[in-house]
Design a protein around this motif. Structure first.
Motif, PDB file in Angstrom:
ATOM      1  N   GLU A 112      -6.267  -0.618  -1.990  1.00  0.00           N
ATOM      2  CA  GLU A 112      -6.429  -0.597  -1.203  1.00  0.00           C
ATOM      3  C   GLU A 112      -5.335  -1.883  -0.445  1.00  0.00           C
ATOM      4  O   GLU A 112      -5.573  -2.156   0.587  1.00  0.00           O
ATOM      5  CB  GLU A 112      -7.619  -2.113  -1.957  1.00  0.00           C
ATOM      6  N   GLN A 113      -4.305  -1.984  -0.754  1.00  0.00           N
ATOM      7  CA  GLN A 113      -3.401  -2.389  -0.439  1.00  0.00           C
ATOM      8  C   GLN A 113      -3.070  -2.677   0.118  1.00  0.00           C
ATOM      9  O   GLN A 113      -1.822  -3.004   0.995  1.00  0.00           O
ATOM     10  CB  GLN A 113      -2.179  -3.046  -1.595  1.00  0.00           C
ATOM     11  N   TYR A 114      -2.622  -0.773   0.224  1.00  0.00           N
ATOM     12  CA  TYR A 114      -1.811   0.008   1.435  1.00  0.00           C
ATOM     13  C   TYR A 114      -2.543  -0.126   2.680  1.00  0.00           C
ATOM     14  O   TYR A 114      -1.929  -0.800   3.591  1.00  0.00           O
ATOM     15  CB  TYR A 114      -1.579   1.429   1.238  1.00  0.00           C
ATOM     16  N   ILE A 115      -4.077  -0.078   2.774  1.00  0.00           N
ATOM     17  CA  ILE A 115      -4.874   0.186   3.890  1.00  0.00           C
ATOM     18  C   ILE A 115      -4.691  -1.094   3.987  1.00  0.00           C
ATOM     19  O   ILE A 115      -4.709  -1.003   5.353  1.00  0.00           O
ATOM     20  CB  ILE A 115      -6.141   0.162   3.557  1.00  0.00           C
ATOM     21  N   ALA A 187      10.099  10.148  -6.419  1.00  0.00           N
ATOM     22  CA  ALA A 187      10.804   8.781  -7.485  1.00  0.00           C
ATOM     23  C   ALA A 187       9.450   7.904  -6.182  1.00  0.00           C
ATOM     24  O   ALA A 187       9.486   6.757  -7.350  1.00  0.00           O
ATOM     25  CB  ALA A 187      11.874   8.518  -6.343  1.00  0.00           C
ATOM     26  N   CYS A 188       9.086   7.727  -5.671  1.00  0.00           N
ATOM     27  CA  CYS A 188       8.183   6.459  -5.096  1.00  0.00           C
ATOM     28  C   CYS A 188       6.278   6.426  -5.103  1.00  0.00           C
ATOM     29  O   CYS A 188       5.420   6.312  -5.294  1.00  0.00           O
ATOM     30  CB  CYS A 188       8.577   6.267  -3.339  1.00  0.00           C
ATOM     31  N   HIS A 189       5.984   8.065  -4.594  1.00  0.00           N
ATOM     32  CA  HIS A 189       4.722   8.585  -4.728  1.00  0.00           C
ATOM     33  C   HIS A 189       3.957   8.774  -5.761  1.00  0.00           C
ATOM     34  O   HIS A 189       3.208   9.290  -5.936  1.00  0.00           O
ATOM     35  CB  HIS A 189       4.726   9.694  -2.905  1.00  0.00           C
ATOM     36  N   GLY A 190       4.890   9.722  -6.707  1.00  0.00           N
ATOM     37  CA  GLY A 190       4.714   9.562  -7.794  1.00  0.00           C
ATOM     38  C   GLY A 190       4.478  11.531  -8.365  1.00  0.00           C
ATOM     39  O   GLY A 190       4.743  11.808  -7.193  1.00  0.00           O
ATOM     40  N   GLY A 198       1.214  -1.651  -5.904  1.00  0.00           N
ATOM     41  CA  GLY A 198       2.774  -2.865  -5.481  1.00  0.00           C
ATOM     42  C   GLY A 198       3.295  -2.810  -4.577  1.00  0.00           C
ATOM     43  O   GLY A 198       3.662  -3.787  -3.570  1.00  0.00           O
ATOM     44  N   PRO A 199       4.265  -1.314  -4.222  1.00  0.00           N
ATOM     45  CA  PRO A 199       5.313  -1.651  -3.586  1.00  0.00           C
ATOM     46  C   PRO A 199       4.766  -1.193  -2.398  1.00  0.00           C
ATOM     47  O   PRO A 199       5.053  -1.074  -0.906  1.00  0.00           O
ATOM     48  CB  PRO A 199       6.674  -0.951  -3.595  1.00  0.00           C
ATOM     49  N   HIS A 200       3.472  -0.951  -2.011  1.00  0.00           N
ATOM     50  CA  HIS A 200       2.541  -0.174  -0.904  1.00  0.00           C
ATOM     51  C   HIS A 200       3.405   1.702  -0.291  1.00  0.00           C
ATOM     52  O   HIS A 200       2.853   1.825   0.202  1.00  0.00           O
ATOM     53  CB  HIS A 200       3.022  -1.220   0.604  1.00  0.00           C
ATOM     54  N   PRO A 229      10.160  -3.972   5.967  1.00  0.00           N
ATOM     55  CA  PRO A 229      10.497  -3.898   4.367  1.00  0.00           C
ATOM     56  C   PRO A 229       9.786  -3.019   4.171  1.00  0.00           C
ATOM     57  O   PRO A 229      10.521  -1.416   3.072  1.00  0.00           O
ATOM     58  CB  PRO A 229      10.099  -5.078   3.787  1.00  0.00           C
ATOM     59  N   HIS A 230       8.260  -2.044   4.182  1.00  0.00           N
ATOM     60  CA  HIS A 230       7.701  -1.189   3.130  1.00  0.00           C
ATOM     61  C   HIS A 230       9.005   0.030   3.820  1.00  0.00           C
ATOM     62  O   HIS A 230       8.356   1.407   2.904  1.00  0.00           O
ATOM     63  CB  HIS A 230       6.189  -1.308   3.313  1.00  0.00           C
ATOM     64  N   ALA A 231       8.003   0.207   5.693  1.00  0.00           N
ATOM     65  CA  ALA A 231       8.427   1.127   6.187  1.00  0.00           C
ATOM     66  C   ALA A 231       9.825   1.840   5.973  1.00  0.00           C
ATOM     67  O   ALA A 231      10.446   2.984   5.896  1.00  0.00           O
ATOM     68  CB  ALA A 231       8.042   1.419   8.061  1.00  0.00           C
ATOM     69  N   LYS A 232      10.417   0.539   6.263  1.00  0.00           N
ATOM     70  CA  LYS A 232      12.295   1.302   6.340  1.00  0.00           C
ATOM     71  C   LYS A 232      12.600   1.793   5.563  1.00  0.00           C
ATOM     72  O   LYS A 232      13.096   2.788   6.093  1.00  0.00           O
ATOM     73  CB  LYS A 232      13.245  -0.460   6.364  1.00  0.00           C
TER      74      LYS A 232
END
Length: 270
Positions: A112-115, A187-190, A198-200, A229-232
Motif C-alpha cells: 500500500e505504501q509504495y503504490i 539486500a533491499c527487495h528481499g 517501510g522505506p518504499h 530520496p527513495h529513488a536516488k
C-alpha cells in the motif's frame, strides 16, 4: 418630506451600485488549475517512465508531503473502498493487479505504501508520465492509500525467466558485483522479492521483465539531483548496470516466485 426623498434616493443609488459591482466583477479564471502534464518539469519524457494510461485531470490538487508521498493525514487504506476506486486501473493493470500486457506493471501484492507514494509522485510531477499524471490528479491521499490497500490484498501470478539469463541474473540479484560497486538486489527487495514497505522498496517478485528493464534504463538515465530520496539509491545502482546486466536481472525477477504457503489437504477417506 424633502428629507425622506433624499434618503430614498441615496438608498436606491447604493443598491444599484452594489448590483452593478456584482455584475461587473471579473470572473475567476476557469483555468486556475493547469491540465495534466502542464506542470511537467523540463526534460520529462513519458518514454522514460512506462506506466499505466490515464484519467481526467482534477481542477484542485490535493496537498502532498515535500517528498511527494501521500499526506500524513490519510488513514490506513481501506481495501473494500479501494476496489471500487481501482476499477479504472484494471484496464491496463488487470482487475486483480496481474496485467497481461508486459508494458504495464503488475500491482498485485505490491505494498500500500509504495503504490500510494508512486501515485503521489505522478500527481506532483516528480515521476514523469503525462498519462499516469492524468490518472493521479483527481485522487486524494486517502484514495491513493485505498487503491494501494486493495492491490496489496492480491497475489501476483508467477512468471517465467529466460534460462539463458538465469545464472547472471541470479548472481546480480543475490550477490551483486563487489568489483563494480553493485549491491545485491535482495539486500533491499528481499530474498523472495517481497520488498520492504517501510522505506518504499517495491515488491519485484514475478514482475514483467519488459517493465523492469524499462524502469532500470529510465533510472539509469535519470539525473540523481532530480531523484527523490527513495529513488536516488536505485539511480546510483542503475548507472553501474549495462544493457546485458539489466536484461539478465529483469528476466530473473520475472521468474522469481515468493514462497506461498501451501494449504493443507485433508486425506481422502478410506
Amino acid at each position: 418630506m424633502k428629507f425622506r426623498h433624499a434618503v430614498a434616493a441615496v438608498v436606491t443609488m447604493l443598491v444599484m451600485s452594489a448590483a452593478s459591482a456584482q455584475s461587473t466583477a471579473p470572473a475567476k479564471p476557469s483555468s486556475a488549475a493547469a491540465p495534466a502534464g502542464a506542470e511537467a518539469r523540463p526534460g520529462g519524457d513519458a518514454a522514460h517512465d512506462p506506466a499505466t494510461p490515464g484519467m481526467p485531470t482534477a481542477t484542485q490538487a490535493t496537498a502532498t508531503t515535500p517528498s511527494g508521498e501521500a499526506g500524513a493525514a490519510a488513514k490506513p487504506g481501506d481495501a473494500t473502498a479501494g476496489q471500487a476506486k481501482a476499477a479504472v486501473c484494471g484496464a491496463c493493470h488487470g482487475m486483480d493487479g496481474n496485467s497481461t500486457d508486459p508494458q504495464y506493471p503488475r500491482l498485485a501484492g505490491q505494498s500500500e505504501q509504495y503504490i500510494a507514494a508512486q501515485l503521489a509522485d505522478f500527481k506532483s510531477g516528480k515521476r514523469m508520465n503525462p498519462i499516469m499524471q492524468g490518472f493521479a490528479q483527481p485522487l486524494s491521499d486517502q484514495d491513493m492509500h485505498d487503491i494501494g490497500a486493495y492491490f496489496a490484498t492480491k497475489s501476483s501470478l508467477p512468471g517465467v525467466a529466460d534460462q539463458a539469463f538465469v545464472e547472471q541474473g541470479q548472481t546480480l540479484y543475490r550477490q551483486g558485483d563487489a568489483d563494480r560497486g553493485i549491491p545485491a538486489c535482495m539486500a533491499c527487495h528481499g530474498p523472495d522479492g517481497r520488498g520492504n514497505p517501510g522505506p518504499h522498496y517495491p515488491q519485484l517478485t514475478s514482475q514483467h521483465a519488459q517493465y523492469v528493464e524499462s524502469r532500470l534504463k529510465a533510472l539509469r538515465d535519470m539525473d540523481p539531483a532530480q531523484a527523490g530520496p527513495h529513488a536516488k539509491p536505485m539511480v546510483e545502482v542503475a548507472k553501474k548496470l549495462d544493457d546485458k546486466d539489466i536484461a539478465a536481472v529483469a528476466s530473473y525477477i520475472e521468474g522469481l516466485h515468493a514462497n506461498e504457503p501451501t494449504p493443507a489437504v485433508a486425506p481422502a477417506s478410506p
